[in-house]
Design a protein around this motif. Structure first.
Motif, PDB file in Angstrom:
ATOM      1  N   ILE A  48       0.639  -1.259  -0.118  1.00  0.00           N
ATOM      2  CA  ILE A  48       0.022  -0.132  -0.036  1.00  0.00           C
ATOM      3  C   ILE A  48       0.855   1.465   0.000  1.00  0.00           C
ATOM      4  N   VAL A  49       2.063   1.307   0.836  1.00  0.00           N
ATOM      5  CA  VAL A  49       2.790   2.291   0.942  1.00  0.00           C
ATOM      6  C   VAL A  49       3.552   2.615  -0.398  1.00  0.00           C
ATOM      7  N   ALA A  50       3.925   1.349  -1.141  1.00  0.00           N
ATOM      8  CA  ALA A  50       4.448   1.760  -2.517  1.00  0.00           C
ATOM      9  C   ALA A  50       3.616   2.312  -3.373  1.00  0.00           C
ATOM     10  N   PHE A  51       2.456   2.086  -3.459  1.00  0.00           N
ATOM     11  CA  PHE A  51       1.335   2.845  -4.258  1.00  0.00           C
ATOM     12  C   PHE A  51       0.872   4.503  -3.834  1.00  0.00           C
ATOM     13  N   ILE A  52       0.911   4.349  -2.538  1.00  0.00           N
ATOM     14  CA  ILE A  52       0.349   5.566  -2.156  1.00  0.00           C
ATOM     15  C   ILE A  52       1.381   6.711  -1.683  1.00  0.00           C
ATOM     16  N   ALA A  53       2.449   6.223  -1.163  1.00  0.00           N
ATOM     17  CA  ALA A  53       3.313   7.411  -0.730  1.00  0.00           C
ATOM     18  C   ALA A  53       3.829   8.166  -1.875  1.00  0.00           C
ATOM     19  N   PRO A  54       4.290   8.145  -2.741  1.00  0.00           N
ATOM     20  CA  PRO A  54       4.640   8.835  -4.128  1.00  0.00           C
ATOM     21  C   PRO A  54       3.527   9.514  -4.426  1.00  0.00           C
ATOM     22  N   ALA A  55       2.433   9.391  -4.380  1.00  0.00           N
ATOM     23  CA  ALA A  55       1.213  10.386  -4.784  1.00  0.00           C
ATOM     24  C   ALA A  55       1.122  11.404  -3.519  1.00  0.00           C
ATOM     25  N   VAL A  56       1.263  10.929  -2.288  1.00  0.00           N
ATOM     26  CA  VAL A  56       1.109  11.829  -1.047  1.00  0.00           C
ATOM     27  C   VAL A  56       2.280  12.630  -0.769  1.00  0.00           C
ATOM     28  N   ILE A  57       3.468  12.328  -1.058  1.00  0.00           N
ATOM     29  CA  ILE A  57       4.673  12.955  -0.698  1.00  0.00           C
ATOM     30  C   ILE A  57       5.239  13.917  -1.817  1.00  0.00           C
ATOM     31  N   SER A  58       5.177  14.999  -1.897  1.00  0.00           N
ATOM     32  CA  SER A  58       5.515  15.931  -3.235  1.00  0.00           C
ATOM     33  C   SER A  58       6.865  15.783  -3.427  1.00  0.00           C
ATOM     34  N   ASP A  59       7.915  15.988  -2.584  1.00  0.00           N
ATOM     35  CA  ASP A  59       8.985  16.143  -2.875  1.00  0.00           C
ATOM     36  C   ASP A  59       9.936  15.457  -1.691  1.00  0.00           C
ATOM     37  N   ALA A  60      10.283  14.273  -1.774  1.00  0.00           N
ATOM     38  CA  ALA A  60      11.111  13.655  -0.722  1.00  0.00           C
ATOM     39  C   ALA A  60      12.555  13.891  -0.871  1.00  0.00           C
ATOM     40  N   THR A  61      12.993  14.548  -1.883  1.00  0.00           N
ATOM     41  CA  THR A  61      14.470  14.772  -2.175  1.00  0.00           C
ATOM     42  C   THR A  61      14.877  16.083  -1.860  1.00  0.00           C
ATOM     43  N   SER A  62      13.858  17.091  -1.500  1.00  0.00           N
ATOM     44  CA  SER A  62      14.081  18.227  -1.215  1.00  0.00           C
ATOM     45  C   SER A  62      15.232  18.469  -0.322  1.00  0.00           C
ATOM     46  N   ILE A  63      16.530  19.456  -0.515  1.00  0.00           N
ATOM     47  CA  ILE A  63      17.639  19.540   0.466  1.00  0.00           C
ATOM     48  C   ILE A  63      17.417  20.819   1.134  1.00  0.00           C
ATOM     49  N   ASN A  64      17.597  20.554   2.405  1.00  0.00           N
ATOM     50  CA  ASN A  64      17.723  21.542   3.541  1.00  0.00           C
ATOM     51  C   ASN A  64      18.773  21.812   4.442  1.00  0.00           C
ATOM     52  N   PRO A  65      20.006  22.310   4.045  1.00  0.00           N
ATOM     53  CA  PRO A  65      21.290  22.175   4.677  1.00  0.00           C
ATOM     54  C   PRO A  65      21.341  22.575   6.288  1.00  0.00           C
ATOM     55  N   LEU A  66      20.212  23.338   6.460  1.00  0.00           N
ATOM     56  CA  LEU A  66      20.013  23.844   7.879  1.00  0.00           C
ATOM     57  C   LEU A  66      19.791  22.356   8.817  1.00  0.00           C
ATOM     58  N   LEU A  67      19.174  21.525   8.140  1.00  0.00           N
ATOM     59  CA  LEU A  67      18.555  20.376   8.878  1.00  0.00           C
ATOM     60  C   LEU A  67      19.346  19.002   8.780  1.00  0.00           C
ATOM     61  N   ARG A  68      20.717  19.196   8.607  1.00  0.00           N
ATOM     62  CA  ARG A  68      21.637  18.181   8.256  1.00  0.00           C
ATOM     63  C   ARG A  68      21.969  17.298   9.361  1.00  0.00           C
ATOM     64  N   LEU A  69      21.920  16.133   9.422  1.00  0.00           N
ATOM     65  CA  LEU A  69      22.189  15.086  10.167  1.00  0.00           C
ATOM     66  C   LEU A  69      21.497  15.288  11.422  1.00  0.00           C
ATOM     67  N   LYS A  70      20.217  15.322  11.543  1.00  0.00           N
ATOM     68  CA  LYS A  70      19.315  15.811  12.988  1.00  0.00           C
ATOM     69  C   LYS A  70      19.005  14.355  13.251  1.00  0.00           C
ATOM     70  N   PRO A  71      19.027  14.142  14.523  1.00  0.00           N
ATOM     71  CA  PRO A  71      18.710  12.768  14.969  1.00  0.00           C
ATOM     72  C   PRO A  71      17.171  12.495  15.238  1.00  0.00           C
ATOM     73  N   GLY A 239      23.133   0.597  -9.962  1.00  0.00           N
ATOM     74  CA  GLY A 239      21.719   0.658  -9.763  1.00  0.00           C
ATOM     75  C   GLY A 239      20.817   1.782 -10.386  1.00  0.00           C
ATOM     76  N   MET A 240      19.740   2.115  -9.443  1.00  0.00           N
ATOM     77  CA  MET A 240      19.131   3.186  -9.923  1.00  0.00           C
ATOM     78  C   MET A 240      19.841   4.579  -9.947  1.00  0.00           C
ATOM     79  N   PRO A 241      19.479   5.599 -10.532  1.00  0.00           N
ATOM     80  CA  PRO A 241      19.859   6.799 -10.647  1.00  0.00           C
ATOM     81  C   PRO A 241      19.789   7.495  -9.401  1.00  0.00           C
ATOM     82  N   PRO A 242      20.378   8.478  -9.145  1.00  0.00           N
ATOM     83  CA  PRO A 242      20.534   9.439  -7.922  1.00  0.00           C
ATOM     84  C   PRO A 242      19.644  10.212  -7.757  1.00  0.00           C
ATOM     85  N   SER A 243      18.505  10.461  -8.775  1.00  0.00           N
ATOM     86  CA  SER A 243      17.348  11.220  -8.835  1.00  0.00           C
ATOM     87  C   SER A 243      16.087  10.441  -8.118  1.00  0.00           C
ATOM     88  N   ILE A 244      16.387   9.008  -8.213  1.00  0.00           N
ATOM     89  CA  ILE A 244      15.197   8.218  -7.967  1.00  0.00           C
ATOM     90  C   ILE A 244      15.475   7.479  -6.585  1.00  0.00           C
TER      91      ILE A 244
END
Length: 299
Positions: A48-71, A239-244
């Motif tokens: 279910i997550v495999a089919f729903i998550a990409p449609a619900v999550i708009s941008d999972a690869t957005s970069i925010n340097p201010l939040l690097r390595l937060k536990p 394997g898969m390209p870095p964009s995926i």
């Protein structure tokens, strides 16, 4: 509607009912014990997550340097990586990559392996040509093949799929061939030949149904193996390209920060472990359900 057409329609409906009843019986058996029920529920959640998550999550690869390595915390459930990306979002979106590759590889392997196994086990020429070709393909290491394909085609979904299918198809073909060799010598096959039944009917209506059990069990192994090999290839950069988003790529990127941020590897690695474990548990349960010898021993 003639009597013959009516009879065929009734037989078709009866076959559909039997197929649905058999499928429900398999699901009921899988849910009969706690550990298989947990494995089945967990696998369905991943699906279910495999089919729903990409449609619900708009941008999972957005970069925010201010939040690097937060536990991991209430603000960042599973922490962030070295680029400030949310681990939980990357894992959820990466689930589609692993599930899609696993299902695609399993489907292609079943189609190719069953076809080759049927001809290789039933016909003499198939044994001499197709199965010898399968023996040669089994000698090709999937990792080296994937690296060679990446050099030719570049990293991508179909590069990974082709590399894994080439490696797993011979094993599926040999499983099907062994079943065909055992079945084609039984009396009902001889009777079908005696009354002039066409070869394609013998293969499709009499022999093929007897391969469903072994093929189903082998398909679960192929599915789990494909997910692991994809992670290994992504870890090696083939394997898969870095964009995926991919679990293997996440582990590869996080290995340099494991000492200071272990969650970067542990979260995707844990998801990979849980999914493969669930598939293996379901595969063992299906083997006990579909193999008459094991059912008799268990009962």
């Amino acid at each position: 509607m003639t009597d013959a057409n009516l009879f065929e329609a009734v037989e078709r409906q009866s076959g559909i009912r039997r197929s649905i009843g058999a499928a429900l019986g398999v699901v009921k058996d899988l849910a009969a014990t706690p550990y298989t029920a947990i494995a089945l529920i967990t696998f369905v959640i991943f699906l279910i997550v495999a089919f729903i998550a990409p449609a619900v999550i708009s941008d999972a690869t957005s970069i925010n340097p201010l939040l690097r390595l937060k536990p991991p915390s209430s603000d960042h459930l599973f922490g962030t990586d070295h680029l400030g990306r949310e681990i939980i979002l990357m894992v959820l979106v990466g689930t589609r990559t692993s599930m899609t590759i696993g299902l695609t590889v399993a489907a292609l392997t079943v189609v190719l392996g069953v076809t080759i196994g049927l001809f290789g086990g039933y016909f003499r020429w198939g044994e001499l040509t197709l199965m010898r070709l399968m023996d040669g393909m089994m000698a090709i290491p999937s990792l080296l093949l994937a690296i060679a394909l990446v050099a030719l085609w570049g990293a991508g979904f179909w590069t990974v799929v082709v590399a894994i299918v080439v490696n797993d198809t011979p094993r599926m073909a040999r499983v099907v061939r062994s079943t065909v060799v055992n079945v084609k010598g039984l009396p009902f096959i001889d009777a079908a030949r005696t009354i002039g039944t066409p070869t394609w009917k013998i293969l499709g209506l009499h022999i093929l149904p007897n391969t469903i059990g072994p093929v189903t069990v082998q398909a679960t192994y192929v599915f789990a193996s494909a997910i692991l090999i994809e992670a290994i290839l992504s870890f090696l950069g083939a394997g898969m390209p870095p964009s995926i988003p991919s679990w293997g790529a996440m582990i590869a990127e996080g290995r340099f920060m494991f000492q200071i941020a272990p969650w970067v590897i542990m979260i995707p690695g844990g998801a990979l472990t849980i999914l493969v474990l669930c598939v293996n548990v379901l595969g063992d349960a299906l083997r006990e359900r579909l193999d008459p010898r094991l059912r008799v021993r268990r009962d």
